[in-house]
Structure formats: structure tokens, C-alpha cells
Design a protein around this motif. Sequence first.
Motif, PDB file in Angstrom:
ATOM      1  N   CYS A   1       0.826  -1.217   0.000  1.00 19.00           N
ATOM      2  CA  CYS A   1       0.000   0.000   0.000  1.00 19.00           C
ATOM      3  C   CYS A   1       0.852   1.256   0.000  1.00 19.00           C
ATOM      4  N   TYR A   2       2.127   1.114   0.360  1.00 13.23           N
ATOM      5  CA  TYR A   2       3.082   2.215   0.300  1.00 13.23           C
ATOM      6  C   TYR A   2       4.324   1.727  -0.430  1.00 13.23           C
ATOM      7  N   THR A   3       5.095   2.637  -1.009  1.00 17.91           N
ATOM      8  CA  THR A   3       6.399   2.263  -1.537  1.00 17.91           C
ATOM      9  C   THR A   3       7.332   1.994  -0.364  1.00 17.91           C
ATOM     10  N   ALA A   4       8.472   1.385  -0.639  1.00 16.95           N
ATOM     11  CA  ALA A   4       9.421   1.094   0.434  1.00 16.95           C
ATOM     12  C   ALA A   4       9.870   2.368   1.163  1.00 16.95           C
ATOM     13  N   PRO A   5      10.267   3.433   0.452  1.00 20.12           N
ATOM     14  CA  PRO A   5      10.646   4.659   1.179  1.00 20.12           C
ATOM     15  C   PRO A   5       9.493   5.232   2.001  1.00 20.12           C
ATOM     16  N   GLN A   6       8.278   5.189   1.466  1.00 19.60           N
ATOM     17  CA  GLN A   6       7.129   5.701   2.212  1.00 19.60           C
ATOM     18  C   GLN A   6       6.875   4.871   3.466  1.00 19.60           C
ATOM     19  N   LEU A   7       6.951   3.557   3.334  1.00 17.45           N
ATOM     20  CA  LEU A   7       6.706   2.687   4.479  1.00 17.45           C
ATOM     21  C   LEU A   7       7.767   2.908   5.552  1.00 17.45           C
ATOM     22  N   MET A   8       9.027   3.026   5.148  1.00 16.38           N
ATOM     23  CA  MET A   8      10.085   3.275   6.131  1.00 16.38           C
ATOM     24  C   MET A   8       9.900   4.616   6.818  1.00 16.38           C
ATOM     25  N   HIS A   9       9.443   5.605   6.075  1.00 15.05           N
ATOM     26  CA  HIS A   9       9.199   6.913   6.679  1.00 15.05           C
ATOM     27  C   HIS A   9       8.037   6.829   7.670  1.00 15.05           C
ATOM     28  N   ASN A  10       7.000   6.068   7.317  1.00 12.36           N
ATOM     29  CA  ASN A  10       5.869   5.891   8.231  1.00 12.36           C
ATOM     30  C   ASN A  10       6.299   5.228   9.537  1.00 12.36           C
ATOM     31  N   ILE A  11       7.206   4.261   9.434  1.00  6.13           N
ATOM     32  CA  ILE A  11       7.607   3.488  10.604  1.00  6.13           C
ATOM     33  C   ILE A  11       8.678   4.215  11.420  1.00  6.13           C
ATOM     34  N   CYS A  12       9.699   4.706  10.726  1.00  4.40           N
ATOM     35  CA  CYS A  12      10.886   5.229  11.403  1.00  4.40           C
ATOM     36  C   CYS A  12      11.031   6.747  11.323  1.00  4.40           C
ATOM     37  N   GLY A  13      10.191   7.384  10.525  1.00  5.37           N
ATOM     38  CA  GLY A  13      10.298   8.831  10.394  1.00  5.37           C
ATOM     39  C   GLY A  13      11.428   9.285   9.506  1.00  5.37           C
ATOM     40  N   GLU A  14      12.026   8.351   8.739  1.00  2.00           N
ATOM     41  CA  GLU A  14      13.134   8.705   7.866  1.00  2.00           C
ATOM     42  C   GLU A  14      13.216   7.709   6.718  1.00  2.00           C
ATOM     43  N   SER A  15      13.862   8.128   5.641  1.00  2.00           N
ATOM     44  CA  SER A  15      14.089   7.210   4.528  1.00  2.00           C
ATOM     45  C   SER A  15      15.360   6.421   4.801  1.00  2.00           C
ATOM     46  N   ILE A  16      15.869   5.716   3.807  1.00  2.00           N
ATOM     47  CA  ILE A  16      17.015   4.840   4.042  1.00  2.00           C
ATOM     48  C   ILE A  16      18.242   5.621   4.505  1.00  2.00           C
ATOM     49  N   ASP A  17      18.932   5.034   5.485  1.00  4.10           N
ATOM     50  CA  ASP A  17      20.083   5.686   6.101  1.00  4.10           C
ATOM     51  C   ASP A  17      21.042   4.588   6.551  1.00  4.10           C
ATOM     52  N   HIS A  18      22.299   4.665   6.141  1.00  5.16           N
ATOM     53  CA  HIS A  18      23.256   3.615   6.500  1.00  5.16           C
ATOM     54  C   HIS A  18      23.813   3.764   7.902  1.00  5.16           C
ATOM     55  N   ARG A  19      23.625   4.925   8.530  1.00  3.02           N
ATOM     56  CA  ARG A  19      24.276   5.174   9.828  1.00  3.02           C
ATOM     57  C   ARG A  19      23.771   4.271  10.955  1.00  3.02           C
ATOM     58  N   PRO A  20      22.463   3.959  11.034  1.00  2.67           N
ATOM     59  CA  PRO A  20      22.054   2.998  12.067  1.00  2.67           C
ATOM     60  C   PRO A  20      22.739   1.644  11.940  1.00  2.67           C
ATOM     61  N   LEU A  21      22.990   1.186  10.711  1.00  3.83           N
ATOM     62  CA  LEU A  21      23.699  -0.080  10.518  1.00  3.83           C
ATOM     63  C   LEU A  21      25.127   0.023  11.041  1.00  3.83           C
ATOM     64  N   LEU A  22      25.797   1.131  10.769  1.00  4.79           N
ATOM     65  CA  LEU A  22      27.162   1.296  11.266  1.00  4.79           C
ATOM     66  C   LEU A  22      27.195   1.374  12.784  1.00  4.79           C
ATOM     67  N   ARG A  23      26.214   2.058  13.386  1.00  2.10           N
ATOM     68  CA  ARG A  23      26.151   2.114  14.866  1.00  2.10           C
ATOM     69  C   ARG A  23      25.955   0.726  15.442  1.00  2.10           C
ATOM     70  N   TYR A  24      25.051  -0.035  14.830  1.00  2.00           N
ATOM     71  CA  TYR A  24      24.795  -1.398  15.296  1.00  2.00           C
ATOM     72  C   TYR A  24      26.063  -2.245  15.222  1.00  2.00           C
ATOM     73  N   LEU A  25      26.782  -2.175  14.104  1.00  2.00           N
ATOM     74  CA  LEU A  25      27.986  -2.974  13.939  1.00  2.00           C
ATOM     75  C   LEU A  25      29.069  -2.568  14.927  1.00  2.00           C
ATOM     76  N   ARG A  26      29.277  -1.277  15.104  1.00  2.00           N
ATOM     77  CA  ARG A  26      30.305  -0.828  16.041  1.00  2.00           C
ATOM     78  C   ARG A  26      29.950  -1.223  17.477  1.00  2.00           C
TER      79      ARG A  26
END
Length: 505
Positions: free
Chosen positions: A469-494
Motif C-alpha cells: 500500500c506504500y512504496t518502500a521509502p514511504q513505508l520506512m518513513h511511516n515506521i521510522c520517520g526517515e528514509s534509508i540511512d546507513h548510519r544505524p547499521l554502522l552504529r549497530y555494527l560498532r
Amino acid sequence: MSDYSQQYDELCQEIGEAAKLDSIQQLLEWDERTIMPPKAGAYRAEQVSLLAGLIHERRTSPRVGELLDSLADSPLAADPHSDQGATIRVLAREYRRDSKLPQALVVELSKAKVLAQQNWVQARSSNNFPLFRPHLDNILRLMREMADTIGHAGSRYDALLDYFEPEAKTSEVAAALSALKDDLAPLVAEIAQTGRHPKMEILQRDYPIAAQEEFGKRVAKDIGFDFDAGRLDVTHHPFCCGMGPFDCRITTRYDQNFFPSAFYSTLHESGHGLYDQGLRADQYGLPSGSYVSLGLHESQSRLWENMVGRSYPFWRHYFPELKKTFPALGETPMSDFHYAVNDVQPSLIRVEADEATYNLHIIIRFELEQALLSGDLPVADLPGAWNEKYQQMLGVVPDDDADGCLQDVHWSAGLIGYFPTYSLGNMYAAQLFDQAAIELGDLAEMFGRGEFIPLLNWLRDKVHRPGSCYTAPQLMHNICGESIDHRPLLRYLRTKYAPLYGIGH
């Protein structure tokens, strides 16, 4: 009932029939990759290509086009994110794209894919790239024709990427992967400079296959996979295949002397299966009952495989049972086992790569398949180009093509445009995991108690049930308030690797 409602019901009926045919095709393809006898291969290609033609004919019929035109400005389409509005919007977009393809091309490509996958199995098992080369040449020829027939703004890759990540552009994906690579490379180098290594022999002991299967199924069930609506089988290259609202097949491959191979592929495919099983059954075959993109689909598999399945609390819960199941573990401390399944080491095999280097494998494939599709890289030169990129990016070179350019099934299956969705999925997964922790509380404590269903229910509500019902960027924005961002992945890995390798957060 209004005329629009009647037309909408007719549209759903037409697309529903196509979905039934597609589910039959999926069943045949699952059978081919699991239990089909080898001599049945040629006729299976005829069966699958016949179905592909029928599906294409039904989905792009003039009547479907008439119904979509009539419904485009109807009250049912007023809200583009409602079930009805999304169905009309997405089907119209797919109709415009797919109706450009002649049925003969669809049939020819479908047959070529089946035969190429069968050939790939033989070529990889015998380490014989020349055997596979003509099939890959043919697949690429047909994919170029497909991209050019659909049309594009100068990048054939855009036309193919759209099937996996709708509305995404190659330039946007390349930018996201480039930003990820720029921050990953220093992390991998920092870890390498520590000189620390876990005791990897822990994972290379005797792990009987029957016990691996039992343990893997137990964990898959614990995280929510419904074995009354699915099953686990063995294949050459693990995959998940949904062939109906209550029929989801996952597969794995076993190595008696390497525990992670089957266990983590089972968790990975279970993550895919949970998404398929979480889609609304009453909307099956329609956009409102279909996954939104492969990137979001991969986010589910990578989240369960890594952020859950490689976490310390996860193994705090399961390690006592693991030791009972596999006597070879002896008195191995749980911390040593956890360290081993989180080893960071440049390697050759993508599906067994650690989380820090995994995306470098994807970037290599992303760059190579663009060059193959454009014709800048002749297929004959693929093994050398593959080895060169592995040397440049990971500092390792395969001894043979079986562990090099023949290791993945994707190109034989015509899945050009699929690979970058793995990295998009990693980034999406980290963002979703962060948001779930905000809304659910201490996930680590839950995992340590063996409680995984709260996270699954959250994902069902936020990711699975909305369908497309939403595109991937729209759905991520609905859930997380932001579009794709690599920084959370880097924080998780570190955060994960800091205590294991003594590096900074």
C-alpha cells in the motif's frame, strides 16, 4: 453495488487467477530446485515457460487494461494507500510496464532461466565456468532485450531494478551503497588491525546433520515460522518460495563440519518466510497482500539472521540446549561460541560472510552485473574481473570459479537487479530494529528469555500487513520517520564489535 465496485471485483478476479497460475509455477520451480529428478529438467523448462506465458497473457490482457483505465479516476482510487487505491495504482503501473513485453519474449526468457539454473548446478559442482558461459550469455541477451523493450532513460539496469525495488533508480542505489562502503571500509580495517581472532575450530567440529535440522526447525518455530503453513527442505542454494497464502517453503544446505552454514541460512530464510506468512491471506495475489520490495523482504531475513540470531542474548538462551544437542561442543564457553559466529574476516563466500564485510560482496556483484548488462564486461572475462574485484575490495582471491563467479544462483535465474536489495535490506533492518527497541523496550532482555513473538508481532503490524500500500521509502518513513540511512547499521555494527575486538564505538 456500484459499477466501480463491480469493475474492481472483476479486476481482482482476473489478477487472482493470474496469482493462482503463478503459485503453480512457483511450486514447479521449488520442486525443480529440491527433489526433481535430473532427467526431468528439459520438460520442466517447457512446463514453466508455458505457465509464464499464460500468466503474462492474463495480467496484460486488454480487459485488465480497460478496467484499470476505468478505475483510475474513480472514488476507489482516491486514497492511493488504501487497499483498493493501492491495488489500482500498483497494478496500473505494472500493466504499463509489462504490457510492453511480447509474450514470446516472456516465454523464451522463462525457459532460458530454468535451463540456465539447471546448468549452473552442474557447472558449479564441476567448477566449469565455460560450461555455464553460453547460458549466461543468452540470459544477458534476453535481459537486455527486456530492458530495452520496457524502456529506460539510458540505464538498462533501471528497468530491471524496478522489478525488485519498485521506483528505485540505479543512481540512488549506487549513492546509498557508496556511502555505506565509505564507512564500512574503515571499520573492517580497524578490526583487522587488532589482530584478534576467535577460535573458529569451535564451529568446525562434528555437527550431525539430523541434529542440525532438528535444532534449526526448533528455532525457526520459536521465532514464529508456522510449519503447518510451510516446510523446510534441502537445496543447492537456500531460498524461500511462497506459493499460496498458507504454503511457504524454505530451504537450507548442510555441512556436517561447519555449524553456521545451515543454521544461519535457515534463520535467514525463516525471516523471509515470516514476511510471507504475515501478509494478509484474504489479499493474496493483490498488491495489498504482496511484499513491497525485495529490500524490505531482505530486511526481514537479515534482521532475524543477524540482529537476533547472532546476538549475545539469543545464545544465552539457546546455548545450553545447543551443547546438549551437539556433544562436540564439550565445555566450550558460550562467550567463545558467540565470538566465533561473529568473526570478522574477509572471505570468499557471500552467504557465509560476516556482517561487516557482507555488503562488500554485494557491491562487487552490483558493479559487475551492471557491466555485464551494458556489455562493457564480456561474459568470457567475468572470472578475471570477479577475482580482481575481490582482491581490490576484500584482499582475497578464490582458488576456482566454484567459489568465485559461480557461487550464486542469481544470474542463472535472470535476477539481475536483485543483489543490491541485500544491502538495502541490511540498512532497513538496522533502522527497523532501532525503532522496534524504542517502541517495545529492551529487546535484549526479551531474547535472553526466549521471547521473540513481541518483535514478530511488531513487524507484522508495521511491515507485513501494509503489503504494497506504500512504496518502500514511504513505508520506512511511516515506521521510522526517515528514509534509508546507513548510519544505524554502522552504529549497530560498532556496538556489537566494540567488546569483541576492543575497538571504539
